[in-house]
Design a protein around this motif. Sequence first.
Motif, short mmCIF file in Angstrom:
data_model
loop_
_atom_site.label_atom_id
_atom_site.label_comp_id
_atom_site.label_asym_id
_atom_site.label_seq_id
_atom_site.Cartn_x
_atom_site.Cartn_y
_atom_site.Cartn_z
N ARG A 74 0.84 -1.20 0.00
CA ARG A 74 0.00 0.00 0.00
C ARG A 74 0.87 1.24 0.00
NH1 ARG A 74 -4.25 -0.53 4.70
NH2 ARG A 74 -3.13 -2.34 5.42
N ARG A 75 0.22 2.39 -0.11
CA ARG A 75 0.97 3.65 -0.09
C ARG A 75 1.73 3.78 1.22
NH1 ARG A 75 -1.81 9.02 -1.92
NH2 ARG A 75 -1.07 9.38 0.16
N ILE A 76 2.99 4.14 1.10
CA ILE A 76 3.87 4.22 2.26
C ILE A 76 3.37 5.27 3.25
CG2 ILE A 76 6.21 4.77 3.00
CD1 ILE A 76 7.12 3.64 0.27
N LEU A 77 2.95 6.41 2.75
CA LEU A 77 2.50 7.48 3.64
C LEU A 77 1.25 7.07 4.41
CD1 LEU A 77 2.96 10.29 4.73
CD2 LEU A 77 1.65 11.19 2.81
N ASP A 78 0.33 6.37 3.75
CA ASP A 78 -0.87 5.89 4.45
C ASP A 78 -0.49 4.93 5.57
OD1 ASP A 78 -2.46 7.39 2.76
OD2 ASP A 78 -2.96 5.71 1.44
N ALA A 80 2.40 4.82 7.18
CA ALA A 80 3.06 5.59 8.24
C ALA A 80 2.01 6.29 9.11
CB ALA A 80 4.03 6.60 7.65
N ARG A 81 1.00 6.84 8.50
CA ARG A 81 -0.06 7.51 9.27
C ARG A 81 -0.82 6.53 10.15
NH1 ARG A 81 -2.10 11.27 4.30
NH2 ARG A 81 -0.65 12.98 4.65
N GLN A 82 -1.11 5.33 9.60
CA GLN A 82 -1.84 4.33 10.38
C GLN A 82 -1.00 3.83 11.55
OE1 GLN A 82 -2.77 1.51 7.33
NE2 GLN A 82 -4.41 2.76 6.47
N VAL A 83 0.29 3.63 11.31
CA VAL A 83 1.17 3.21 12.40
C VAL A 83 1.22 4.29 13.48
CG1 VAL A 83 3.57 2.65 13.00
CG2 VAL A 83 2.53 1.64 10.96
N ARG A 84 1.31 5.55 13.06
CA ARG A 84 1.34 6.65 14.03
C ARG A 84 0.09 6.62 14.91
NH1 ARG A 84 0.65 11.94 11.21
NH2 ARG A 84 -1.52 11.39 11.46
N GLU A 85 -1.07 6.43 14.31
CA GLU A 85 -2.31 6.41 15.08
C GLU A 85 -2.38 5.17 15.98
OE1 GLU A 85 -4.22 9.02 15.47
OE2 GLU A 85 -2.80 9.97 14.11
N SER A 86 -1.85 4.02 15.51
CA SER A 86 -1.83 2.81 16.33
C SER A 86 -0.95 2.99 17.56
CB SER A 86 -1.32 1.62 15.51
OG SER A 86 -2.20 1.30 14.47
N VAL A 87 0.21 3.59 17.37
CA VAL A 87 1.12 3.83 18.48
C VAL A 87 0.49 4.81 19.46
CG1 VAL A 87 3.36 4.84 19.12
CG2 VAL A 87 3.20 3.24 17.19
N ARG A 88 -0.09 5.88 18.96
CA ARG A 88 -0.74 6.87 19.82
C ARG A 88 -1.86 6.22 20.64
NH1 ARG A 88 -1.47 12.15 20.19
NH2 ARG A 88 -0.28 12.70 18.36
N VAL A 105 3.76 11.66 18.11
CA VAL A 105 4.33 10.43 17.56
C VAL A 105 4.74 10.72 16.12
CG1 VAL A 105 3.90 8.01 16.96
CG2 VAL A 105 2.86 8.99 19.01
N THR A 106 6.01 10.42 15.82
CA THR A 106 6.53 10.57 14.47
C THR A 106 6.97 9.20 13.97
OG1 THR A 106 7.33 12.79 14.96
CG2 THR A 106 8.26 11.72 13.03
N VAL A 107 6.47 8.81 12.80
CA VAL A 107 6.84 7.53 12.21
C VAL A 107 7.63 7.81 10.94
CG1 VAL A 107 5.99 5.39 11.17
CG2 VAL A 107 4.82 6.36 13.16
N THR A 108 8.83 7.25 10.86
CA THR A 108 9.65 7.40 9.67
C THR A 108 9.85 6.02 9.06
OG1 THR A 108 10.82 9.28 10.61
CG2 THR A 108 11.88 8.18 8.76
N VAL A 109 9.49 5.89 7.79
CA VAL A 109 9.70 4.65 7.06
C VAL A 109 11.10 4.71 6.46
CG1 VAL A 109 8.94 3.21 5.12
CG2 VAL A 109 7.25 4.37 6.58
#
Length: 130
Positions: A74-78, A80-88, A105-109
Amino acid sequence: MTSAAVHEIQAAAAQAALAHPQVAALQPTLADRLTAAAASLHAASRPPAAVRVHRPPTGTGWHVEVRCIVHRDRRILDTARQVRESVRAALTATGFVNAAESLTVTVTVTGVLGEGAGRPGESATASPPS
């Protein structure tokens, strides 16, 4: 801020990031590789270096940085955003972060696995909206 609290937050953030189906792994660092190589000699548990936790200069709230490798499905940015929300969500649900404190929370791929895995050095970062 105690070192135990930081380790608990790092572990919870790592677990939440790794639970996301698009995350292949957390970014390995030299320290992780050396620890794995020495694991037979020393069984100490330490938080993943791919998750960093610190207090902002204001001294209130938390800043959590997660570096991960994802699948290209899937799109990398999507992702990263989902991971950020999961961590939060994981950090607030576990109670490690007080609801009254700010949490960034900052997620860097840092890598992509799969066909057409992108150009070397290509990365995406999901930071909170301004």
